[in-house]
Design an enzyme around this catalytic site. Structure first.
Site, PDB file in Angstrom:
ATOM      1  CD  GLU A 152      -3.070  -0.873   2.296  1.00 63.42           C
ATOM      2  OE1 GLU A 152      -4.009  -1.612   1.874  1.00 63.42           O
ATOM      3  OE2 GLU A 152      -2.711  -0.334   3.353  1.00 63.42           O
ATOM      4  CD  GLU A 310      -4.410  -5.680   2.689  1.00 59.21           C
ATOM      5  OE1 GLU A 310      -5.203  -4.837   3.208  1.00 59.21           O
ATOM      6  OE2 GLU A 310      -3.177  -5.691   2.725  1.00 59.21           O
TER       7      GLU A 310
END
Length: 682
Positions: A152, A310
Site C-alpha cells: 500500500e 485485500e
C-alpha cells in the site's frame, strides 16, 4: 515474464498470513484449516523486516523457511513479500534521516508503519538488499508463486518534504523542464514575486503563509508518485534478475480511501495488477462503490485479470464506526470483484490478531474461531470458487467507458478553486452509480485513450487537457461534465471561455462559474435537482435540453446536446442524472441488462432493482454473474447452466434476495436441457 501467480489451480482464495504472530504449534492447524477452507494462496511476511533482520546485517530466515515449507506441504501457494513495508526500529533509530518529514517540518518517528522517506538512500539500499537476499534464498522454493513488494505505497506517507526530497524534486524538475526559464513559465512564477533565479531556491510545497503555487503543488504530487514508484521498481528489478519466472506486484488502493498515486503510471510497471479494497461501512451504496473500484482496477490492468489482494471478511478497525458486514455481504463482495474481472480475492488477514493496532480488524478466522458466521461464510465461498475454474483468464464485456484522471483529481483538490464542496471522486461516482443502476457495465480509461471500441464515453471533470484530438475525433456518443478542459496540464487556464479546447465540439461556451452555497439546491425546468455546481452557459449551436428554473441563473442553459456530444454544466443528481445517462446510452445503442421483480412487474435497469449483472467472456465461452444486493428476489434473463448449483437455466433465473448466481451461457444454437435452441437475433 509470467503475468499471473504461478501454480494456482483456480481462482485465488486466501489472505495475508502472519504466522510469526502465533506459536508454531498453531501453524500446522492453520494449514489444515486453510485446506478445508479452500485457501490456495497467501501473502506472507509483509511486515516481518524486524524479525528477518533483528539487527542491521544480521538476518534470520529460519522461521520463514519453516512457514514456507509447511505451506508447500499443504499445497498452498505463496505471494512472498519483500518485507519492506515498514523499516525496523534499528533503522529509524540508527539512521534517523530515514524518517519522513511533514510539510510543517515535523519529522515522524517509528511506532506504526511506513516510517521512511522514499528518496532515502539508506532505506532504499537496505530494502533492495533484503529483497535480493529473499529472492536468492527462495527462488527455487516449491511454494513461491509471486512476489509482493512493499505494501500500500503512500497509504500513510504519500509525500515527504525533507531536504533529501527537496534535492530529488529539483532533479526531477530539471529533467521535466530543462532549465529555470522552463520551470518559471510552467509554474507562472511572475505571480506573487515567485520567480526563481537559482535551483537551490526551489523547495517542496512546505507550509507557507497562504495558498501555494498551483503548478508547484501539482508537480510535487507527480514527483512524489514517481519517487515511490522508483522505490518499487528498484526492488522489482532485483526480483526479476534473480527470479525471472516469478511475477511481481504490489497492492494498489483504488477506491474511495486514497488518491495520492498516479495508478495509470504504476500499472504499467506491474507484472499483474493487485488492489486492496474496503467498503465504506456506513454507506448504503457501498456495493456500488466497490463495483466502481473493481472496474477501475480492471482498467488499470488493461482489461486483463487482476487480483484483489485485500478485503475484509466483516468489520475493519480504522473507520469512525466499524460496522460488521451483514450475513452474505462478504460473499457478495467477493463475487462482485470476480464478476468485474478479478481472478481471485484475498483478505486481510487469515487469523485475527490478538495484539497490535489491527486486532479488531476481522479475518478469515475470527477471534471466535471456526464456529462463527464469518468463518462459515468463508468456507462456503471457498467451496464455490472451486467450481469456477473455467472463468480463469476471461475478460469483461463493456461498451461504455469513463475517463479517469488522477492529475485532474489532484488539481481540483487544491485550495483556491471555485468551491471547496466539489469532489472529483464523488462526481465520477455519481455518474458511475447512474450507469450501474441503469444496468450498464463500464470500463475506465485514461486521458488520451483510444475510444474507438466504445459506443458511449463519459468524461467527468477532466480538468487538465492539452490535446483534445482524441475526443474531437471520437464518433460515438460523448457525455462531458462541467470542469473539463479548464486548464492545460501545467495548470494554466485556457482563455476565451470554458471548456477550452472542446467548446466547439460541445457547441457551448461558459462565461462564468456560479458554484452554489453550502446546502443550496436549485431546480431545472424538467424537474431535476442541482447541488454544488452551476455555471453561466451559452449555447453556440448546441440544443438546450434543460434550463434552470430558479436560482441565480434562472432561464439559462444547464444541459445541452450538440449532435452526439452532450454537456452537463451543473451538479445534477438523483433520478434526473440517471434519466440523462439512460438517454445517452439509449441513443448510443448500448445494451442494458433489465431484470424483473418476482411479482412480474415492469423490466427495469438491473441496478435499479439492486441487482448487479456482469458478463465475462473468454475462449471457453461466456459467463453471466448476477448478484442481488436487494431485499427481494429478481428474475434475470439467462440461458445455460448455473455453476454453483449445477441447475439448467432455460430463459430466466431467479436470483434470491442477497444471492449470487454464475451462469455458463448456452452458445447460440445450443440450449439448456429440455429447452428449444435460441436463434441468433431472438
Amino acid at each position: 515474464m509470467t503475468s499471473w501467480p504461478t501454480g494456482l489451480p483456480g481462482l485465488a482464495w486466501g489472505a495475508d498470513y502472519n504466522p510469526e504472530q502465533w506459536p508454531e504449534e498453531v501453524w500446522d492447524a492453520d494449514v489444515e484449516l486453510m485446506r478445508a477452507s479452500g485457501v490456495n494462496l497467501v501473502s506472507l511476511g509483509i511486515f516481518s523486516w524486524a524479525l528477518l533482520e533483528p539487527r542491521e546485517g544480521e538476518r534470520d530466515f529460519a522461521w520463514l523457511d519453516r512457514a514456507m515449507d509447511r505451506l508447500a506441504e499443504g499445497g498452498i501457494r505463496v505471494d512472498l513479500a519483500t518485507a519492506t513495508a515498514a523499516p525496523p526500529p534499528w533503522m529509524t533509530t540508527d539512521h534517523p534521516e530515514v524518517r519522513p518529514v511533514r510539510e510543517d517540518g515535523v519529522r515522524l518517528t517509528h511506532g506504526s508503519r511506513q516510517a521512511y522517506c522514499p528518496t532515502s538512500e539508506v532505506y532504499r539500499t537496505r530494502a533492495v538488499a533484503l529483497a535480493r537476499a529473499l529472492a536468492e534464498r527462495y527462488r527455487d522454493h516449491p511454494a513461491l508463486s509471486a512476489w509482493h513488494v512493499g505494501n500500500e505505497y503512500g497509504c500513510h506517507v504519500p509525500r515527504c518534504y525533507c531536504d533529501n526530497c527537496a534535492e530529488a524534486f529539483r532533479t526531477w524538475l530539471r529533467e521535466r523542464y530543462g532549465d529555470l526559464d522552463g520551470l518559471n513559465e510552467a509554474w507562472g512564477t511572475l505571480f506573487w514575486s515567485q520567480r526563481y533565479s537559482a535551483w537551490e531556491q526551489v523547495v517542496p510545497p512546505r507550509v507557507t503563509p497562504t495558498f501555494g503555487n498551483p503548478g508547484q503543488l501539482l508537480d510535487f504530487n507527480r514527483f512524489a508518485s514517481d519517487a515511490l514508484l522508483e522505490l518499487f521498481k528498484a526492488e522489482r528489478d532485483v526480483l526479476h534478475e534473480v527470479t525471472p519466472g516469478v511475477p511481481v506486484t504490489t497492492n494498489f488502493m483504488v477506491g474511495w480511501t486514497f488518491a495520492d498515486l498516479d495508478y495509470w503510471a504504476w500499472a504499467k510497471e506491474m507484472d499483474f495488477v493487485s488492489n486492496d479494497h474496503y467498503t465504506r461501512s456506513e454507506d448504503p451504496d457501498r456495493h456500488i462503490e466497490l463495483a466502481m473500484a473493481a472496474d477501475l482496477t480492471r482498467g488499470l490492468a488493461g482489461g486483463r485479470p487482476w487480483l484483489l489482494m485485500e478485503q475484509s471478511t466483516s468489520a475493519v478497525n480504522w473507520q469512525p464506526r466499524n460496522i460488521a458486514k451483514l450475513p452474505g455481504e462478504q460473499r457478495r463482495n467477493s463475487f462482485s470483484h470476480v464478476a468485474r474481472g478479478a481472478d481471485g480475492t484475498l483478505f486481510f488477514q487469515w487469523r485475527q490478531s490478538k495484539a497490535g493496532a489491527e486486532r479488531f480488524h476481522s479475518a478469515m478466522v475470527p477471534h471466535g474461531g471456526e464456529d462463527t458466521r464469518v468463518h462459515r461464510e468463508v468456507r462456503r465461498v471457498g467451496a464455490e470458487y472451486a467450481k469456477l475454474d473455467e472463468l480463469l483468464g476471461s475478460t469483461v464485456d463493456a461498451s461504455v467507458a469513463i475517463v479517469y484522471d488522477w492529475h485532474s483529481r489532484w488539481s481540483l483538490g487544491q485550495e483556491a478553486t471555485p468551491t471547496a464542496d466539489f469532489s472529483y471522486q464523488e462526481n465520477v461516482f455519481g455518474l458511475y452509480r447512474a450507469l450501474w443502476r441503469s444496468g450498464v457495465t463500464v470500463d475506465f480509461v485514461p486521458s488520451g485513450a483510444d475510444l474507438s471500441g466504445y459506443k458511449a464515453v463519459v468524461v467527468p471533470s477532466l480538468f487538465l487537457l492539452d490535446d483534445a484530438e482524441w475526443l474531437t475525433s471520437y464518433t460515438g456518443h460523448l457525455l462531458v461534465t462541467h470542469l473539463t478542459a479548464i486548464t492545460d496540464t501545467r495548470g494554466h487556464v485556457h482563455l476565451g471561455g470554458y471548456p477550452g479546447l472542446i467548446g466547439g465540439l460541445l457547441g457551448v461556451r461558459t462565461e462564468e462559474f456560479h458554484p452554489l452555497r453550502a446546502g443550496e439546491v436549485v431546480r431545472l425546468d424538467d424537474g431535476g435537482e442541482v447541488a454544488v455546481w452551476t455555471e453561466l452557459l451559452r449555447s453556440e449551436g448546441a440544443e438546450v435540453l434543460s434550463r434552470y428554473a430558479d436560482g441565480p441563473l434562472a432561464g439559462e442553459p444547464a444541459v445541452t446536446r450538440n449532435g452526439n456530444a452532450w454537456y452537463l454544466g451543473c451538479g445534477l443528481r438523483g433520478a434526473a442524472l440517471e434519466t440523462l445517462v439512460c438517454s445517452v446510452v439509449a441513443d448510443a445503442g448500448v445494451e442494458r441488462v433489465l431484470v424483473t421483480d418476482q411479482g412480474g412487474g415492469a423490466d427495469v435497469g438491473a441496478g435499479s432493482a439492486g441487482v448487479e449483472v456482469v458478463r465475462r467472456r473468454g475462449d471457453g465461452g461466456a459467463w453471466l454473474v448476477a448478484i442481488n444486493h436487494g431485499g427481494e428476489p429478481a428474475l434475470v434473463p439467462a440461458r445455460g447452466v448455473e455453476l454453483l448449483s449445477g441447475d439448467d437455466v432455460g430463459g430466466t433465473l431467479t436470483v434470491p434476495a442477497g444471492g449470487v448466481v454464475v451462469v455458463r451461457e448456452a452458445v447460440v444454437g445450443e440450449a439448456a436441457a429440455g429447452e428449444p435452441a435460441v436463434a441468433e437475433g431472438e
